[in-house]
Design a protein around this motif. Structure first.
Motif, PDB file in Angstrom:
ATOM      1  N   SER A 236       0.833  -1.211   0.000  1.00 49.36           N
ATOM      2  CA  SER A 236       0.000   0.000   0.000  1.00 49.36           C
ATOM      3  C   SER A 236       0.859   1.249   0.000  1.00 49.36           C
ATOM      4  O   SER A 236       1.727   1.409   0.853  1.00 49.36           O
ATOM      5  CB  SER A 236      -0.901   0.012   1.231  1.00 49.36           C
ATOM      6  OG  SER A 236      -1.584   1.249   1.275  1.00 49.36           O
ATOM      7  N   LEU A 256      -5.254  -7.252   9.926  1.00 47.32           N
ATOM      8  CA  LEU A 256      -3.804  -7.051  10.049  1.00 47.32           C
ATOM      9  C   LEU A 256      -3.048  -8.319  10.439  1.00 47.32           C
ATOM     10  O   LEU A 256      -1.885  -8.477  10.070  1.00 47.32           O
ATOM     11  CB  LEU A 256      -3.526  -5.947  11.079  1.00 47.32           C
ATOM     12  CG  LEU A 256      -4.103  -4.567  10.731  1.00 47.32           C
ATOM     13  CD1 LEU A 256      -3.869  -3.587  11.870  1.00 47.32           C
ATOM     14  CD2 LEU A 256      -3.490  -4.023   9.450  1.00 47.32           C
ATOM     15  N   ARG A 259      -0.431 -11.447   8.187  1.00 46.40           N
ATOM     16  CA  ARG A 259      -0.062 -11.043   6.828  1.00 46.40           C
ATOM     17  C   ARG A 259       1.213 -10.222   6.847  1.00 46.40           C
ATOM     18  O   ARG A 259       1.576  -9.655   7.872  1.00 46.40           O
ATOM     19  CB  ARG A 259      -1.163 -10.162   6.213  1.00 46.40           C
ATOM     20  CG  ARG A 259      -2.405 -10.883   5.840  1.00 46.40           C
ATOM     21  CD  ARG A 259      -3.474  -9.912   5.360  1.00 46.40           C
ATOM     22  NE  ARG A 259      -4.737 -10.224   6.012  1.00 46.40           N
ATOM     23  CZ  ARG A 259      -5.456 -11.305   5.781  1.00 46.40           C
ATOM     24  NH1 ARG A 259      -5.054 -12.182   4.875  1.00 46.40           N
ATOM     25  NH2 ARG A 259      -6.581 -11.543   6.418  1.00 46.40           N
ATOM     26  N   TRP A 261       3.002  -6.806   5.485  1.00 43.42           N
ATOM     27  CA  TRP A 261       2.546  -5.469   5.058  1.00 43.42           C
ATOM     28  C   TRP A 261       3.732  -4.660   4.543  1.00 43.42           C
ATOM     29  O   TRP A 261       4.780  -4.628   5.186  1.00 43.42           O
ATOM     30  CB  TRP A 261       1.883  -4.728   6.223  1.00 43.42           C
ATOM     31  CG  TRP A 261       0.579  -5.346   6.608  1.00 43.42           C
ATOM     32  CD1 TRP A 261       0.388  -6.350   7.498  1.00 43.42           C
ATOM     33  CD2 TRP A 261      -0.709  -5.019   6.073  1.00 43.42           C
ATOM     34  NE1 TRP A 261      -0.935  -6.684   7.566  1.00 43.42           N
ATOM     35  CE2 TRP A 261      -1.638  -5.880   6.709  1.00 43.42           C
ATOM     36  CE3 TRP A 261      -1.179  -4.105   5.143  1.00 43.42           C
ATOM     37  CZ2 TRP A 261      -3.003  -5.834   6.428  1.00 43.42           C
ATOM     38  CZ3 TRP A 261      -2.527  -4.051   4.868  1.00 43.42           C
ATOM     39  CH2 TRP A 261      -3.433  -4.911   5.499  1.00 43.42           C
ATOM     40  N   MET A 282       6.275  -4.572   9.885  1.00 44.52           N
ATOM     41  CA  MET A 282       5.895  -4.054   8.566  1.00 44.52           C
ATOM     42  C   MET A 282       7.111  -3.440   7.884  1.00 44.52           C
ATOM     43  O   MET A 282       7.952  -2.835   8.545  1.00 44.52           O
ATOM     44  CB  MET A 282       4.856  -2.924   8.722  1.00 44.52           C
ATOM     45  CG  MET A 282       3.568  -3.332   9.368  1.00 44.52           C
ATOM     46  SD  MET A 282       2.607  -1.897   9.947  1.00 44.52           S
ATOM     47  CE  MET A 282       2.784  -0.735   8.657  1.00 44.52           C
TER      48      MET A 282
END
Lengths: 427, 332
Positions: A236, A256, A259, A261, A282
């Motif tokens: 993202s 959240l 996963r 990120w 992340m």
């Protein structure tokens, strides 16, 4: 312990000495101040970004003036607001024609820079952009600019974020999803991520692509679509006020957990991403300034402290972009003045020529203005950790990666997509 | 045109033509959007002031004109500004044909909402179709030639405050004259009649829908020509030109000048551009002040700046009447 104003000024002058005292320069102390016009957003979705940039400018000018100005001339700021392309072109003309500024700096939006660049180039107005260099159309609108200096490419952070994802998460994901803002920047970042996965032969399957409106505050439908797609990794490049909203909604929906990120541009919102809804681990991009960088220069540390004392917040990269723009212009002026040998003040054409190839150390690290008028800076990304000193995630000190702009940006005259397909990347 | 009005118009054009050396470069560039918006608002006010139809999507025609300028100069590489203006008018008409055919069936809030919806549809088209329109980054508008002359020796500022300024002044004056003839023609009378009493106008033989439709087409063509004039100084056609807030700005300008007067939109464009320039230099909170001005106009002077002298005269007359009236004898 309270510090007096005199002590503060003396300290600032001492710290700024390297900025002004590196070269023996003729004094122009009696001349009128140099006027720097600034164009920065002050409202709307990029308003806070502009305010952080303005703080970077304020700090830079404070240091310059404490050290005797630029080649002996004090620096004054004239600030105008960056809004839409038409109005911002008018504000730039006001700075140049009415306020008679010596240089224009600023601009965050690519849409604005695409209008402003050619307008200022055709009007022969010396300009150094902070930001706003998304690929599409940039090369076509200003193939060989003489007066306008561009910021580093907006896609650098996506290239680095993609390389970081490959480095840290390779073999841990198969299905990928994207949620990126619905404009050229978001689309280019996502396309660059997929291109790099292919380049490194990473087996992957795209399960959903979400394109929320820039600044849109209801992302529940996007969160639901991501949850339904159940990807292993989400990429993202959300970066404005919609990013914390997305994270809150994603956290509430249980999206959240479990996963990977990748947020290459989340640094714009780093202090708004609170720990309770932003997990560790992340890939997190701070672009060209990370406020808690363990390798930061004394000047960068001083700025972070200066900023924190005034705002009770921690700065992000727009402050560095603003500082960098001021610094390359200052160095260009001083180089041109020195080349004149103490005679007449150099023309803007001579200053523009002197800026090409200038190397500077900005707040986030070393950078340069390439001979073709495009900036190259140091980028910082890493994996997040939760640190008890802060209520938002920071980068794990041992998981920080630094990359020079040369490794992340296409060379002069190259096509971005061909460069991605052919360049050598060092993981 | 009455003698007084004709003289005033000629004096205004002469003053504007002589203004650049007195105003300086920056203030002269400020008048360029006044000419572009002035033309677009003359078109908008044909619907609003004369037709009683408030369009909240008129910025789509301004954007259509700007994108036509981008296509003609940037894609087709035709540099003639005369070709740009013709293409802009054609683009405005092409867009207005289907939109107007639907919108002219409705009045009041329904007309306003339909135009708003079509405006946002057009904005979405400009924003989403990257391959055709450049998406959010828009399309570059290259510097045109004027009457076949290139003015190569002039940088952009000198071009804008010199030949382009006088050219746009002439275009705006000619289009204002054309609009004056339109509103004074039998068509203009029919348009006002359907505004005041559509049923009675139909009894008298006015084809109400067709009148509204033709007014919509003329209005769109003016909007697109104004958009092309605006696009050259900016050098870019971008989707924000079609956004609903820009349509709101057009309505604001018309209200500011006074929609009940022919010259109201022209004065509104001038007042808005100067007011915005002044406020933006003064404070970052300029939007708040612009909003306050709009509220003030609606509350205190609904006829806009053009109606201000009449309003003041009426208030003075009322005060004089009150002062001259004999005081009533106190009740016994």
């Amino acid at each position: 312990m309270r510090t007096t104003r005199r002590e503060l000024l003396a300290g600032a002058a001492a710290a700024a000495a390297p900025l002004g005292a590196a070269l023996p320069l003729p004094a122009y102390a009696q001349a009128r101040p140099l006027r720097v016009g600034i164009l920065a957003p002050r409202a709307g979705v990029a308003g806070t970004v502009g305010e952080v940039g303005l703080k970077g400018v304020e700090f830079a000018v404070e240091k310059l003036n404490a050290a005797g100005g630029v080649a002996g001339r004090r620096v004054e700021l004239v600030i105008e607001e960056e809004t839409n392309p038409r109005e911002t072109v008018e504000r730039a003309r006001r700075l140049a024609l009415q306020e008679r500024v010596d240089v224009i700096q600023g601009v965050v939006s690519s849409g604005v820079s695409l209008a402003l660049g050619p307008a200022l180039e055709e009007s022969r107005i010396l300009t150094v952009f902070w930001d706003g260099t998304t690929q599409d159309g940039v090369n076509e609108t200003m193939p060989r600019p003489r007066w306008v200096f561009r910021s580093t490419d907006n896609e650098c952070e996506a290239v680095m974020g993609s390389l970081m994802a490959i480095k840290h998460f390779r073999g841990q994901f198969l299905t990928v999803a994207g949620i990126n803002p619905d404009y050229s920047y978001g689309r280019n970042n996502w396309a660059a991520f997929l291109a790099l996965l292919r380049r490194f032969n990473i087996e992957h399957r795209v399960v959903t692509e979400q394109w929320p409106r820039v600044g849109g505050m209801d992302l529940t439908a996007n969160v639901a679509a991501l949850k339904a797609a159940n990807p292993d990794l989400v990429f993202s490049s959300l970066l404005f006020a919609d990013l914390p909203v997305f994270m809150r909604q994603a956290h509430a929906a249980g999206l959240l957990e479990g996963r990977k990120w990748v947020f290459p541009a989340a640094g714009f919102q780093h202090t708004a991403l609170k720990k309770e809804f932003t997990p560790p681990g992340m890939v997190f991009g701070h672009n060209t300034l990370y406020f808690a960088d363990p390798q930061a220069t004394p000047l960068a540390r001083e700025f972070v402290q200066w900023y924190h004392e005034r705002t009770r917040d921690w700065p992000h990269w727009e402050a560095d972009r603003a500082f960098f723009a001021m610094e390359v212009w200052r160095r260009g002026v001083e180089k041109a003045v020195q080349a004149k040998g103490g005679g007449a003040w150099p023309s803007n054409a001579e200053i523009a020529e002197a800026i090409r190839g200038i190397e500077v150390v900005s707040l986030g690290g070393p950078g340069r203005m390439r001979p073709d008028g495009v900036a190259e800076q140091t980028f910082i990304q890493g994996l997040t950790v939760h640190d008890p000193r802060y209520d938002f995630p920071i980068l794990g000190p041992d998981r920080i990666t630094r990359m020079d702009g040369r490794q992340l940006q296409k060379g002069p005259g190259q096509d971005f997509w061909r460069w991605i397909a052919e360049a050598r990347f060092d993981l | 045109m009455r003698g007084g009005a004709l003289l005033a118009a000629l004096a205004a054009v002469a003053a504007l033509a002589a203004a650049p050396p007195l105003l300086g470069e920056y203030r002269t560039t400020l008048l360029l959007p006044v000419f572009g918006y002035g033309v677009a608002l003359l078109g908008l006010n044909l619907l609003f002031g004369y037709g009683g139809l408030v369009s909240f999507g008129h910025a789509m025609f301004v954007a259509a004109g700007a994108y036509a300028a981008a296509v003609v100069t940037g894609v087709w590489r035709i540099e003639s500004f005369e070709a740009v203006l013709l293409a802009a008018a054609a683009a405005g008409l092409a867009l207005a044909l289907p939109v107007g055919a639907l919108c002219a069936r409705y009045t009041k809030i329904f007309f306003g909402m339909l135009t708003l919806a079509f405006g946002m549809l057009f904005h979405s088209f400009l924003f989403k179709f990257y391959g055709l329109t450049g998406g959010d980054q828009g399309m570059r508008v290259r510097r045109p030639t004027l009457l076949g002359l290139e003015f190569e020796e002039l940088d952009k500022t000198a071009f804008l405050v010199g030949p382009y300024y006088w050219y746009c002044l002439a275009v705006a004056a000619l289009l204002a004259l054309l609009m004056w003839r339109i509103v004074r023609s039998p068509f203009g009378l029919a348009l006002r009649a359907q505004r005041d009493n559509p049923r009675k106008a139909e009894y008298l033989g006015v084809e109400v829908r067709r009148t509204r439709f033709v007014a919509f087409l003329v209005s769109a063509a003016f909007g697109a020509v104004g958009g092309a004039m605006l696009a050259v100084p900016t050098g870019l056609a971008d989707p924000e030109l079609a956004y609903w807030t820009h349509s709101g700005t057009l309505v604001f300008m018309t209200l500011l000048g006074g929609f009940a007067h022919f010259a109201g939109p022209l004065l509104g464009a001038l007042a808005y551009v100067l007011l915005q320039d002044w406020l933006m230099s003064l404070t970052p909170y300029w939007r708040l002040l612009l909003g306050a001005v709009l509220a003030l106009i609606v509350l205190a002077c609904p006829q806009g700046l053009m109606g201000l002298p009449a309003l003041l005269r009426a208030r003075l007359a009322a005060r004089r009447r009150r002062a001259a009236a004999p005081h009533p004898a106190p009740a016994e």
